[in-house]
Design a protein around this motif. Structure first.
Motif, PDB file in Angstrom:
ATOM      1  N   GLN A 253      13.103   0.552 -18.024  1.00  0.00           N
ATOM      2  CA  GLN A 253      12.098   0.297 -16.990  1.00  0.00           C
ATOM      3  C   GLN A 253      12.246  -1.107 -16.432  1.00  0.00           C
ATOM      4  O   GLN A 253      12.781  -2.017 -17.079  1.00  0.00           O
ATOM      5  N   SER A 267      14.928   6.932  -4.753  1.00  0.00           N
ATOM      6  CA  SER A 267      13.663   7.295  -4.125  1.00  0.00           C
ATOM      7  C   SER A 267      13.897   7.547  -2.646  1.00  0.00           C
ATOM      8  O   SER A 267      14.765   6.929  -2.019  1.00  0.00           O
ATOM      9  N   LYS A 273      14.899   1.544  -6.108  1.00  0.00           N
ATOM     10  CA  LYS A 273      14.668   2.269  -7.358  1.00  0.00           C
ATOM     11  C   LYS A 273      15.896   3.048  -7.820  1.00  0.00           C
ATOM     12  O   LYS A 273      16.686   3.525  -7.015  1.00  0.00           O
ATOM     13  N   SER A 274      16.004   3.181  -9.140  1.00  0.00           N
ATOM     14  CA  SER A 274      16.996   4.057  -9.775  1.00  0.00           C
ATOM     15  C   SER A 274      16.258   4.815 -10.876  1.00  0.00           C
ATOM     16  O   SER A 274      16.117   4.332 -11.997  1.00  0.00           O
ATOM     17  N   ASN A 275      15.759   5.986 -10.535  1.00  0.00           N
ATOM     18  CA  ASN A 275      14.893   6.725 -11.449  1.00  0.00           C
ATOM     19  C   ASN A 275      15.679   7.317 -12.623  1.00  0.00           C
ATOM     20  O   ASN A 275      16.777   7.834 -12.434  1.00  0.00           O
ATOM     21  N   VAL A 277      16.337   9.992 -14.176  1.00  0.00           N
ATOM     22  CA  VAL A 277      16.145  11.430 -14.021  1.00  0.00           C
ATOM     23  C   VAL A 277      16.557  12.193 -15.277  1.00  0.00           C
ATOM     24  O   VAL A 277      15.813  13.045 -15.782  1.00  0.00           O
ATOM     25  N   GLU A 280      14.255  11.501 -18.242  1.00  0.00           N
ATOM     26  CA  GLU A 280      12.982  12.201 -18.044  1.00  0.00           C
ATOM     27  C   GLU A 280      13.126  13.690 -18.336  1.00  0.00           C
ATOM     28  O   GLU A 280      12.235  14.309 -18.935  1.00  0.00           O
TER      29      GLU A 280
END
Length: 426
Positions: A253, A267, A273-275, A277, A280
């Protein structure tokens, strides 16, 4: 098909558990049953040969069987009907002495055997990847966090070792599970084998040998413990991978950013952002399987000799658990291969902490030559100075309270990781 199948699905495991695979497995069982009955003289050798050939050539469209399945309440009955239609002269000898549940369950086991080979191979590959990463970063200091708070130094390798350790236990559990699970079902309509009488046991043993499975003397039509045990094992695997995902989310994070893994997802409106994925998705898959295993346990409440409502729960729940496990292993493998620390961010985290995470180490160091209570009192005073801004670091505060010690060296993070490096290399 769902738009999220590329994330939460798995093509290889879906193919092992889908309708065409189930039909093929049922026809494999029927062909094997005909062959062994022909050899044992239960049916004629010629009938056995023709049934075997018809089953080998038959590839019915699953859609063409759906109405028959809905009518019968069990897929095997529709497949048997299609096989009888494919060899009408031998129809009386197709499925001889068996019940639909025998074929359904034996076919399921063949599908699960194939699926478990894929899952096991991915588990082994993931274990090797995490073993290599743990050794690569065995001595890379990083903050340990308990209950979301910085606790003390550890190493990244030790963190990875904790992720890896359950995988080896899961492989052991799988070996222990297989003999209980991989068994043929052939006990007839009420589970007594009465249709074939004294010939049922030798036919069952021969069918098991033909399919490379074990055999129980007591029917498991209504005793689903081995199937539910598998569901529990699948949930254990995805649960362990979910823990990896949760850790990677937190370690990556924005405010921490000490470890990165995977490609990240962008996003639509926030280009910075670099989520996480894939990480998750590991958490999602773990939670889905955790919920599903509770539902699968409902299938153990199986009334009398056979209960369609219990079987329906199993049919609707177990295949998706298998697919989710495959998806989780695929994603975890990708994350493991790309996992990398950001040494600068880790160092910045240690600097921002100003040595507070070494409070325990300071207390134990002082205890070597003074009472424990006195040592802890000094550490409390040092922490108070650190909090109030009277000292820039814990080492500086301790230097004033307990002088003539090289507190900077004593509290160096890399000197206070205990057995972490050894755990990483284990």
């Amino acid at each position: 098909m769902n738009l999220t199948d590329g994330l939460f699905g798995d093509a290889e495991l879906s193919a092992a558990m889908d309708a065409p695979a189930a039909i093929a497995a049922m026809l494999t069982v029927e062909a094997a049953l005909a062959r062994v009955q022909g050899r044992l003289g239960v049916i004629s050798a010629e009938a056995a040969r023709r049934i075997d050939a018809a089953a080998g050539e038959l590839t019915p469209d699953p859609a063409s069987l759906m109405d028959a399945v809905a009518q019968a309440g069990i897929p095997a009955q529709a497949v048997v009907g299609a096989l009888k239609a494919a060899c009408p002269d031998e129809a009386d000898w197709v499925h001889f002495g068996a019940t639909s549940q025998d074929i359904q369950d034996s076919a399921l086991i063949l599908q699960l055997r194939a699926a478990l080979r894929v899952i096991e191979a991915r588990l082994v590959t993931l274990d090797r990847a995490l073993t290599a990463k743990a050794r690569d970063f065995a001595e890379q200091p990083i903050a340990a966090r308990t209950r979301f708070q910085i606790a003390a130094p550890t190493t990244l390798g030790a963190k990875i070792a904790v992720w890896r350790a359950p995988l080896r236990r899961h492989l052991q559990r799988l070996e222990q599970l297989r003999p209980r699970l991989l068994t043929v079902s052939l006990h007839g309509a009420a589970g007594t084998g009465a249709a074939l009488g004294q010939r049922m046991q030798p036919v069952r043993a021969a069918l098991a040998a033909e399919l490379g499975l074990g055999a129980h003397d007591v029917p498991w039509h209504a005793a689903r413990d081995a199937v539910v045990e598998l569901g529990g094992w699948l949930a254990l695997v995805t649960g362990s991978l979910g823990k990896i995902g949760a850790d990677l989310i937190l370690l990556g994070q924005s405010e921490i950013a000490e470890v990165q893994a995977g490609r990240g997802g962008g996003s639509s409106t926030m280009p910075q952002k670099s989520n996480p994925v894939a990480a998750e998705a590991l958490v999602t898959l773990a939670r889905l399987n955790a919920g599903a295993v509770g539902m699968l346990h409902q299938a153990m409440v199986h009334a009398q000799e056979r209960d369609g409502s219990a079987l329906g729960i199993e049919w609707q729940t177990l295949p998706q658990m298998v697919v989710r496990t495959g998806a989780a292993l695929r994603l975890a493998g990708e994350l493991a291969q790309t996992l990398r620390p950001d040494a600068d961010r880790i160092d910045a985290g240690f600097a921002a902490d100003r040595g507070a995470m070494l409070a325990e180490a300071a207390g134990f160091h002082l205890t070597a030559d003074m009472p424990r209570a006195a040592a802890l009192d000094i550490v409390r005073q040092a922490l108070a100075q650190l909090a109030s801004g009277q000292a820039a670091t814990l080492a500086e505060a301790l230097a004033g309270l307990a002088p003539d010690r090289d507190w900077a060296a004593i509290l160096a993070p890399e000197r206070n990781t205990g057995d972490a490096a050894a755990q990483a290399r284990s």
